[in-house]
Each structure stands twice: as C-alpha cells, then as structure tokens.
Design an enzyme around this catalytic site. Structure first.
Site, short mmCIF file in Angstrom:
data_model
loop_
_atom_site.label_atom_id
_atom_site.label_comp_id
_atom_site.label_asym_id
_atom_site.label_seq_id
_atom_site.Cartn_x
_atom_site.Cartn_y
_atom_site.Cartn_z
N GLU A 49 1.02 -0.88 0.09
CA GLU A 49 -0.38 -0.36 0.48
C GLU A 49 1.31 0.77 0.35
OE1 GLU A 49 -3.07 -0.17 -0.13
OE2 GLU A 49 -3.69 -2.15 0.02
N CYS A 58 -2.21 8.90 2.78
CA CYS A 58 -1.94 8.77 1.27
C CYS A 58 -3.39 8.50 0.07
CB CYS A 58 -2.20 7.54 1.21
SG CYS A 58 -3.34 5.97 1.70
P1 NAD Z 1 7.68 5.19 4.85
O1 NAD Z 1 8.07 4.14 3.40
O2 NAD Z 1 9.16 6.02 5.42
O3 NAD Z 1 7.77 4.09 6.05
C1 NAD Z 1 6.92 3.79 6.03
C2 NAD Z 1 7.52 2.42 6.41
O4 NAD Z 1 8.94 1.74 6.50
C3 NAD Z 1 8.05 2.69 8.32
O5 NAD Z 1 7.20 2.06 9.85
C4 NAD Z 1 10.08 2.29 8.04
O6 NAD Z 1 10.45 2.96 9.36
C5 NAD Z 1 9.35 1.80 7.18
N1 NAD Z 1 11.05 1.24 6.71
C6 NAD Z 1 11.71 3.06 6.29
N2 NAD Z 1 12.93 2.51 5.94
C7 NAD Z 1 12.97 1.68 5.89
C8 NAD Z 1 13.64 0.49 4.62
N3 NAD Z 1 14.71 0.69 4.14
N4 NAD Z 1 13.89 -1.31 5.14
C9 NAD Z 1 12.36 -1.22 5.32
N5 NAD Z 1 11.58 -0.37 6.16
C10 NAD Z 1 11.54 0.85 5.75
O7 NAD Z 1 7.19 5.97 5.13
P2 NAD Z 1 5.67 7.04 5.66
O8 NAD Z 1 6.44 8.67 5.52
O9 NAD Z 1 6.07 6.58 7.19
O10 NAD Z 1 4.59 6.94 5.68
C11 NAD Z 1 3.98 7.75 4.95
C12 NAD Z 1 3.54 6.98 3.25
O11 NAD Z 1 3.14 6.53 3.49
C13 NAD Z 1 3.71 7.88 2.20
O12 NAD Z 1 4.08 7.64 0.85
C14 NAD Z 1 1.89 7.61 2.11
O13 NAD Z 1 1.61 7.84 0.64
C15 NAD Z 1 2.43 6.08 2.30
N6 NAD Z 1 0.69 5.48 2.85
C16 NAD Z 1 -0.43 4.79 2.38
C17 NAD Z 1 -1.13 4.01 2.90
C18 NAD Z 1 -1.96 3.12 1.30
O14 NAD Z 1 -2.17 2.53 1.86
N7 NAD Z 1 -1.54 3.22 0.20
C19 NAD Z 1 -1.93 4.16 3.46
C20 NAD Z 1 -0.90 5.07 4.26
C21 NAD Z 1 0.43 5.97 4.70
#
Ligand code: NAD
Length: 487
Positions: A260, A294
């Site tokens: 997602e 998102c």
């Molecule tokens: P992010 O991608 O920075 O982080 C998400 C998660 O991934 C966190 O737990 C983070 O610690 C982890 N992470 C970061 N780097 C990683 C790596 N190298 N390996 C493994 N895990 C890693 O996102 P965010 O800033 O926390 O959230 C915002 C983003 O999430 C936005 O782009 C938003 O659109 C998206 N989002 C999507 C949905 C959906 O359902 N499509 C819902 C909510 C948020």
C-alpha cells in the site's frame, strides 16, 4: 489512579519489544525517543530491536504458527471479535495515545481508533468465509477442488500517519487467515502498536502469534526477516520508494507482497456538481488527518465556470479550522508529525507561489514549539509545481482549473500513482463514465472518503499491489491450493 498529566504517556505503559508474549529489552539494550510533535517533548524511550531480536521473533512466530492455524475459523473469529469489543471500550485511550505520538486532532484520532477497531470486527466475520470451490474439469471430467490455506509468517511494516489503523488493517486479516505476524511500526509512532498488545493478549491471542519490533535500525532488521526462509508474506504500507526497496528484497525468497504505497489523488469538481457537496467532500478528502494521508486530495481540479464560487466557500471553511495541540477541545488541526514533513510542506507552498500560484489562505510557518503548519489554499497552481507531482502530506489545498472533460481526465491520470481519485457531478452517467476512465484503484463519486473495512482498499500503477479490507484482505495472507481428484 487518575492520570496526573494528561499530556504524558501512561507511566505503566510498556515500551519494550513484544516477543513471544513477553516484554523484552532489545538484545543490545539500545533505545530511542518518541517525540510529541505538539511540543517537541520526549514522550517515551522505546526499545530498539536488533537483527537478533528479529530472529527471536521469528522463532516465536514459527512455534506459534501450527497451533494458531489449526484453530477452527470460528475460534479465530471469536478472538478477533473480542479484540473488537475491547478496542471499542478503549477508543478514548487509543485516540489519546495516537494524538500524543502523531499529533492529529482528537476528532481525527477518534475517527482512526474507530476505523482501526472495525478491522477486528470485519475480519472476525471474514474468518469463517474463506470459501473454496469444487467443479468438474471440462475435458477430463476430474474434480477441481480449490481451497485457501494460511500462507505462513507475515512481516508487517507500517507508517506513522495512522499508528493504529495501518496495523490493525494487516493484523486482523492475517490472524483471520491463520498467520502469525511480526509488526515493525514506524519509528515516529511505535506506542500505539505496543499498547495494542495487552489488549490482544486479553482477547485470547496466543503468545508468539503477534510480535512487535520497534527499531531505529529499520533497514537491516526488516531485510534480515525478508531473507529468513520461514517468512512467506511482506505486507507494507508506506512510501513508494521504500516499497520498491522491499519488493526487491522480497524477490530473493519470492515472498507474497502486499504493497500500500503513495498517492497523488486528483479531486475533480465538474460544473454541474452540487457545490456544497463538493466543498464538504473536498474538506474531508483534503483535511482528514490534516492532509497526512495517502488518500488526501493532492490536486483539486475545478471547472472554470465554478472555480471562484468553489474556492471562496472552500477557503472560508478552511479559515474556520482551529489549529493547536490536538488534545485540546475544539482543535481541528494538530501539528504535522515532524520537522522534515513540515519543511517539505512549506517548500511545496513556496515553490507553487514562486511559479505563479495565488495564495488565498495560510502559507506561513508559525514560530514556537511544535511542528504546526496552517490550513493553506492555493489557486491557479501551475502544472510544473512540485505539489502537482508529489504528495503534499499536509493541510495545503492546491487548486487548478479546467474547461474540458477529456483534458482533466488526462491530467488526473498523468502520474505514476493510482491510489484514489474523487469526482463531483450531479450527472451520474457522466460520473460513472469518468470513474471508468480514471486509472485509480478507488474512486469517490460525490464522496470525499472511500476508506471502509468492508471495501477492497488499494492502488494501481506505483501506488501498490494487492488489497486490504473487503473479501480480498484475508486472501493476501492465504495461498490457493488446487487438488485435482478422481473418485
Ligand atoms: P516510509 O515509507 O518512510 O515508512 C514506512 C515504514 O517503512 C516505516 O515503518 C519505516 O520505518 C519503514 N522503513 C523505512 N525505510 C525502510 C527500509 N529501508 N526497509 C524497511 N522498512 C523501512 O513512509 P512514512 O513516511 O512512514 O508514511 C508516509 C507514506 O506512506 C506516504 O507515501 C503515504 O502515501 C504512504 N501511505 C500509504 C497508504 C496506503 O494505504 N496506500 C496508507 C498510509 C500511508
């Protein structure tokens, strides 16, 4: 005992790792701080998992798997139902914790807590409906039996914008399917998932079935799990960039991915829309979760014949919103989650104005503690503005105008994302025709909100793979087995 400081995390709350039904320090004793975005104070110090802790969680999940999968669907459903009931009793507590660590206003936090609880109810109902199929092969006459089986250990990685709901939207279907999970919450907001663990225990989730690993060494810890042969599913919610990294890492073991990812939602208001409905829908699509979603309307396209009327009413609604600490009564807009998020929002606004957009409201970063940014309205945002191409993730409405239906559909589809779009028109034939032409996994037609546990949530293109909620949600944690039989 009454909580003496309503702005503090309950001192009794456990902030260690949760592995095999036990609270533990991380293997090397490392911890990290969780910050309250409303005043930049330290809320809690949380244990930071290492790769060794991840292996311990995998051992626990592996030991728990057979027993949990062997429970009948009804038994698993009863546990999930109990989780729903307990969560519903504690909505206020969860909402408060969500506000403390994420910043969002109380109404947004209550909305999230309610939505989060609903996933336990929905998947308690779905747990008993993993229907298979039996049919006869057209040529050979053999019987084709199709059944769904739990896929195995699932690694769940969640973002900070919905600290409760993005977790329960994965935990509930995984448990319904019979899979144990290891959840890695966002480092900004790990407290809500930790607070959920005693509740799940009380609901009857056996030890080892749900494990929580907050960590500040996210990359190595998650990567180690994705390369462990006991893992079968990676379910991720977050940015498209990190999603790509995890897809690449999960290729080595050919894991089942559910992704997602990011969005760049267009919201289209046609000249025949009911303007009041469109303004309310746009407020919801833009300002729910103060734009940190998102699904947030990132590009608002209004037909030029009604652009001024729409913008005037919408701006008045935005100007009425009260900004402040999300715990306080009457506050609609809390702080953004951290300084980086706020800087990006401010940069996008300055960029749009520099390229010719007209500032109708807000647009100035306030001084003082807390990562606040005011509700902001921009009109006439040019196509080359950064906010047209990338997620704003803040309380900024970027309005553009259009005059031609085909042209606005082309502009709406002109992005690598495809999560959700919104369309406002009183002509349902036109509305449905436009919906079909939009390259999005979800469309809100005369509605500014699409999220529903009973509906398949998810995107196309680079917004993701798979669906959460609906009937599809549980199947993401199941493998299909076909048996060819003669008798
Ligand atoms: P992010 O991608 O920075 O982080 C998400 C998660 O991934 C966190 O737990 C983070 O610690 C982890 N992470 C970061 N780097 C990683 C790596 N190298 N390996 C493994 N895990 C890693 O996102 P965010 O800033 O926390 O959230 C915002 C983003 O999430 C936005 O782009 C938003 O659109 C998206 N989002 C999507 C949905 C959906 O359902 N499509 C819902 C909510 C948020």
């Amino acid at each position: 005992m009454p909580d003496m400081n309503p702005r503090a995390v309950n001192a009794a709350m456990n902030t260690d790792l949760f592995i095999d039904g036990q609270w533990r320090e991380g293997a090397d004793g490392d911890r990290f701080d969780v910050i309250n975005p409303a005043d930049e104070s330290v809320l809690a110090s949380v244990a930071s998992a290492t790769v060794d802790d991840a292996r311990a969680a995998l051992d626990a999940a592996q030991n728990a798997f057979a027993g949990w999968a062997a429970r009948t669907p009804r038994q698993r459903a009863e546990v999930l139902r109990k989780a729903f009931e307990l969560f519903t009793e504690r909505l206020e507590d969860f909402a408060r914790l969500i506000t403390l660590e994420n910043g969002k206003a109380r109404a947004d936090a209550m909305g999230e807590a309610t939505y989060a609880a609903e996933f336990f109810r929905w998947f308690s109902e779905e747990a008993v409906r993993a229907d298979g199929m039996i049919t006869q092969a057209p040529s050979s006459g053999a019987r084709i039996l199709v059944q769904h089986k739990p896929a195995g250990i699932a690694v769940l990685v969640t973002p900070w914008n919905y600290p409760a709901a993005m977790g329960t939207r994965k935990i509930a279907p995984a448990l319904a399917a019979g899979c144990p999970v290891i959840i890695k919450p966002a480092s900004e907001t790990p407290l809500t998932m930790l607070a959920l663990m005693p509740l799940l225990e009380e609901a009857g989730v056996p030890k080892g079935v749900v494990n929580v690993l907050p960590t500040r060494r996210t990359g190595p810890v998650v990567d180690a799990m994705l390369h462990d042969p006991r893992v079968r599913v990676i379910s991720f919610t977050g940015s498209t960039g990190v999603g790509r990294t995890l897809l690449k890492a999960s290729a080595d073991q050919v894991l089942k991915p559910a992704m997602e990812l990011g969005g760049n939602a267009p919201l289209i208001v046609f000249e025949d829309a009911d303007i009041d409905i469109a303004v309310e829908g746009a407020m919801l699509a833009k300002m729910r979760n103060l734009g940190e979603a998102c699904t947030a309307a990132n590009r608002i396209y209004v037909h030029e014949a009604i652009a001024e009327a729409f913008t005037t009413r919408f701006t008045a609604r935005m100007a009425d919103l009260k900004m402040g600490n999300g715990l306080e009564q009457g506050v609609d807009v809390g702080p953004l989650v951290n300084a980086d998020t706020r800087s990006k929002v401010a940069e996008f606004v300055d960029d749009a104005i520099g390229k010719g957009a007209e500032l109708r409201l807000g647009g100035k970063t306030p001084s003082g503690k807390g990562y606040f940014y005011p509700p902001t309205v921009l009109l006439g945002v040019p196509e080359d503005a950064l906010c047209v191409h990338d997620e704003i993730f803040g309380p900024v409405a970027a309005i553009q105008t259009f005059s031609d239906q085909d042209d606005v559909i082309r502009r709406a589809n002109d992005t690598e994302y495809g999560l959700v779009a919104y369309v406002f028109t009183e002509d349902m034939k036109r509305g449905l025709q436009v919906c079909e032409k939009l390259q999005y996994g979800m469309v809100g037609l005369n509605r500014g909100l699409v999220s529903d546990p009973a509906a398949p949530f998810g995107g196309v293109k680079q917004s993701g793979l798979g669906r959460e909620g609906g009937h599809e949600g549980m199947l993401e944690f199941m493998e299909t087995q076909y048996i060819s039989a003669s008798w």
